[in-house]
Design a protein around this motif. Structure first.
Motif, short mmCIF file in Angstrom:
data_model
loop_
_atom_site.label_atom_id
_atom_site.label_comp_id
_atom_site.label_asym_id
_atom_site.label_seq_id
_atom_site.Cartn_x
_atom_site.Cartn_y
_atom_site.Cartn_z
N LEU A 97 0.83 -1.20 0.00
CA LEU A 97 0.00 0.00 0.00
C LEU A 97 0.87 1.26 0.00
CD1 LEU A 97 -2.78 1.22 0.01
CD2 LEU A 97 -2.85 1.01 2.51
N GLY A 98 1.98 1.20 0.75
CA GLY A 98 2.91 2.34 0.73
C GLY A 98 3.53 2.51 -0.64
N MET A 99 3.93 1.40 -1.27
CA MET A 99 4.49 1.47 -2.62
C MET A 99 3.44 1.97 -3.61
SD MET A 99 6.55 -2.14 -2.48
CE MET A 99 7.18 -2.04 -4.15
N THR A 143 5.92 8.95 3.65
CA THR A 143 5.82 8.34 2.33
C THR A 143 5.04 9.24 1.37
OG1 THR A 143 5.95 6.10 3.24
CG2 THR A 143 4.97 6.34 1.05
N ALA A 144 3.96 9.83 1.86
CA ALA A 144 3.18 10.75 1.03
C ALA A 144 4.02 11.98 0.66
CB ALA A 144 1.91 11.18 1.75
N ALA A 145 4.78 12.48 1.63
CA ALA A 145 5.62 13.65 1.37
C ALA A 145 6.70 13.33 0.32
CB ALA A 145 6.27 14.13 2.66
N ALA A 146 7.34 12.18 0.47
CA ALA A 146 8.40 11.80 -0.47
C ALA A 146 7.84 11.52 -1.86
CB ALA A 146 9.15 10.57 0.06
N GLY A 147 6.70 10.83 -1.91
CA GLY A 147 6.10 10.52 -3.20
C GLY A 147 5.75 11.77 -3.98
N GLY A 148 5.39 12.83 -3.29
CA GLY A 148 5.03 14.07 -3.96
C GLY A 148 6.18 14.75 -4.66
N THR A 149 7.42 14.38 -4.37
CA THR A 149 8.57 15.04 -5.01
C THR A 149 8.60 14.85 -6.51
OG1 THR A 149 9.99 13.11 -4.59
CG2 THR A 149 10.02 14.88 -2.94
N VAL A 150 7.96 13.78 -7.01
CA VAL A 150 7.98 13.55 -8.46
C VAL A 150 7.01 14.48 -9.18
CG1 VAL A 150 8.65 11.14 -8.18
CG2 VAL A 150 6.22 11.73 -8.36
N GLY A 151 6.24 15.25 -8.42
CA GLY A 151 5.23 16.12 -9.03
C GLY A 151 5.78 17.12 -10.01
N ALA A 191 11.51 1.08 -3.57
CA ALA A 191 12.47 0.13 -3.00
C ALA A 191 12.72 0.41 -1.53
CB ALA A 191 13.79 0.19 -3.78
N VAL A 192 12.85 1.68 -1.16
CA VAL A 192 13.02 2.05 0.25
C VAL A 192 11.79 1.64 1.05
CG1 VAL A 192 13.18 4.01 1.84
CG2 VAL A 192 14.62 3.93 -0.19
N CYS A 193 10.60 1.91 0.50
CA CYS A 193 9.36 1.56 1.19
C CYS A 193 9.28 0.05 1.43
CB CYS A 193 8.17 2.03 0.35
SG CYS A 193 6.56 1.70 1.08
#
Length: 453
Positions: A97-99, A143-151, A191-193
């Motif tokens: 779910l995190g991934m 995880t949500a914060a890091a995922g947003g960097t690809v925005g 991968a980190v997740c």
């Protein structure tokens, strides 16, 4: 007092305002106005610069349109469908779910083009689900914060539009160049997740079912179509990024308005719908929105645009003042004094990284790109490649303390204190830095999808 003393005092004063939380636009505007008086520049120059940006910047029209696109797909429910698809593909892995939330960030970014909007949307949707699934609340918010960097890396990207406008580069080429690095950022964070969740035993596993993947893919077809429409049109040259933004907004408006009544009819209480029809509704419709909601959606997008556009305009004058003060020459001499190709490149990256620790990506780009890009080009760095390097570094700043805008956004939408996110955000930061170095050392990662000219 001398001009240098006045400018120093003005700079210290606006720095104090910035530390007190005054918006960046006002900080830069106060500095520009104060320095203009000291240097004898008339305020007419500021007005002329503002006018030129807003009247001659056709490429910048894509910015408010892509912001509006992000709000439309969020309100229509397309973002949730994309999240469901990502989870159906990755839920069989530990931390699936995190991934999936990171993957959903990449998919959402491919339509919205905004970092903070990606974090806010996906974080608000999936953080509660991750907590219910046994994840540490701090980890799920990070995880949500890091995922947003690809925005701002996965096309279409608002900051790529700004960079291309400022540096006179083809925005369509910048969009295409960001695809592979953006995908690498998503894969590295996933991968980190996976590693963190496997070590801690977080997350409930679900079976990998092709039927479920197909069902969620069909349910998210509108999102995939919007992504494909943008990339196909830009890559083939059928329309410019600005035209692509307009087409996408029109598509999302039509879908939202058509699907809202259809969704209500198909799911209306009192109708005894067979199971097969319910499945059709789930797969082929989204929630949509009513015509009366469009003004509120548009107003929200306009508010964000109203923050970004004046900042771009006033920063143009800031560049002029910095040029008069010799700042570009000082920084240029420092960077070029480092040596050859790699020394200059990594020195520029270090400057971007440090700037990203205290500033948002837009002012970092506006202030530093006109200084560093010509220096990098003078030692042989391809302009498109350097643009990707620069903006990947700027995106990393979104989770780099003490500023880390995405950390603040994630904290706001999840209720987790900012400092509680830093432990897990640091792990994602290390992974993104590794991708950044790989992109810098391998120009082909930015150029492999560019059309041959």
């Amino acid at each position: 007092m001398t001009d240098a003393t006045w400018i120093t005092l003005i700079s210290l004063g606006v720095t104090g305002l910035f530390m007190l939380g005054v918006p960046v636009f006002l900080v830069i505007a106060y500095w520009v106005i104060g320095c203009s008086f000291v240097l004898g520049m008339t305020l007419d120059n500021i007005g002329a610069a503002l006018s030129d940006v807003f009247t001659d910047g056709f490429a910048l029209l894509a910015m408010p349109l892509f912001i509006l696109t992000g709000d439309l797909i969020n309100r229509s429910g397309i973002a949730r469908r994309l999240s469901d698809f990502a989870y159906s593909c990755l839920g069989w892995l530990r931390g699936g779910l995190g991934m999936a939330s990171i993957g959903a960030c990449g998919l959402f970014a491919a339509i919205s083009g905004s970092n903070s909007a990606t974090t806010a949307t996906i974080g608000a949707m999936l953080h509660p689900e991750m907590v219910k699934g046994g994840y540490d609340p701090r980890f799920s918010a990070a995880t949500a914060a890091a995922g947003g960097t690809v925005g701002i890396i996965v096309p279409p990207s608002i900051i790529f539009i700004v960079y291309g406008y400022m540096m006179n580069l083809p925005i369509s080429d910048l969009f295409v160049a960001g695809i592979v690095p953006g995908a690498m950022m998503v894969a590295a964070m996933q991968a980190v997740c996976w590693a963190v969740c496997r070590r801690n035993g977080w997350g409930h596993l679900i079976a990998l079912q092709p039927a479920r993947v197909l069902k969620t893919a069909l349910g998210a077809w509108l999102g995939f179509f919007a992504i494909g429409l943008v990339l196909w049109g830009i890559y083939t040259g059928k329309f410019s990024p600005t035209e692509a933004a307009g087409v996408t907004v029109g598509f999302c408006l039509i879908i939202g308005l058509v699907c809202a009544p259809l969704h209500r009819f198909m799911g209306a209480p009192g109708h005894d719908r067979p199971v097969t029809e319910k499945r059709v509704r789930d797969m082929l419709t989204v929630e949509g929105f009513g015509a009366l909601e469009i003004p509120s959606i548009t107003m929200r997008s306009a508010q964000i645009t109203g923050i970004l556009a004046p900042l771009i305009a006033v920063s143009v004058v800031m560049q002029q003042i910095l040029s008069l003060l010799g700042a570009q020459e000082v920084i240029g001499n420092f960077v070029t004094g480092m040596g050859g190709y790699h020394a200059v490149l990594f020195t520029a990256m270090a400057i971007v990284f440090v700037a990203g620790m205290i500033l948002e990506s837009l002012p970092v780009t506006i202030v530093l790109a006109p200084i560093l890009a010509p220096i990098a080009q003078s030692v042989g760095v391809d302009p498109i490649h350097f643009a990707v390097i620069f903006l990947v570094g700027a995106s990393i700043g979104f989770i780099t303390p003490p500023y880390g805008l995405n950390l603040y956004v994630a904290s706001s939408v999840t209720g987790i204190a900012y400092f509680h996110l830093l432990k897990y955000a640091t792990l994602y930061l290390v992974a993104l830095l590794a991708v950044w170095i790989a992109v810098a050392l391998t120009p082909e990662l930015a150029s492999m999808l560019l059309p041959v000219r």
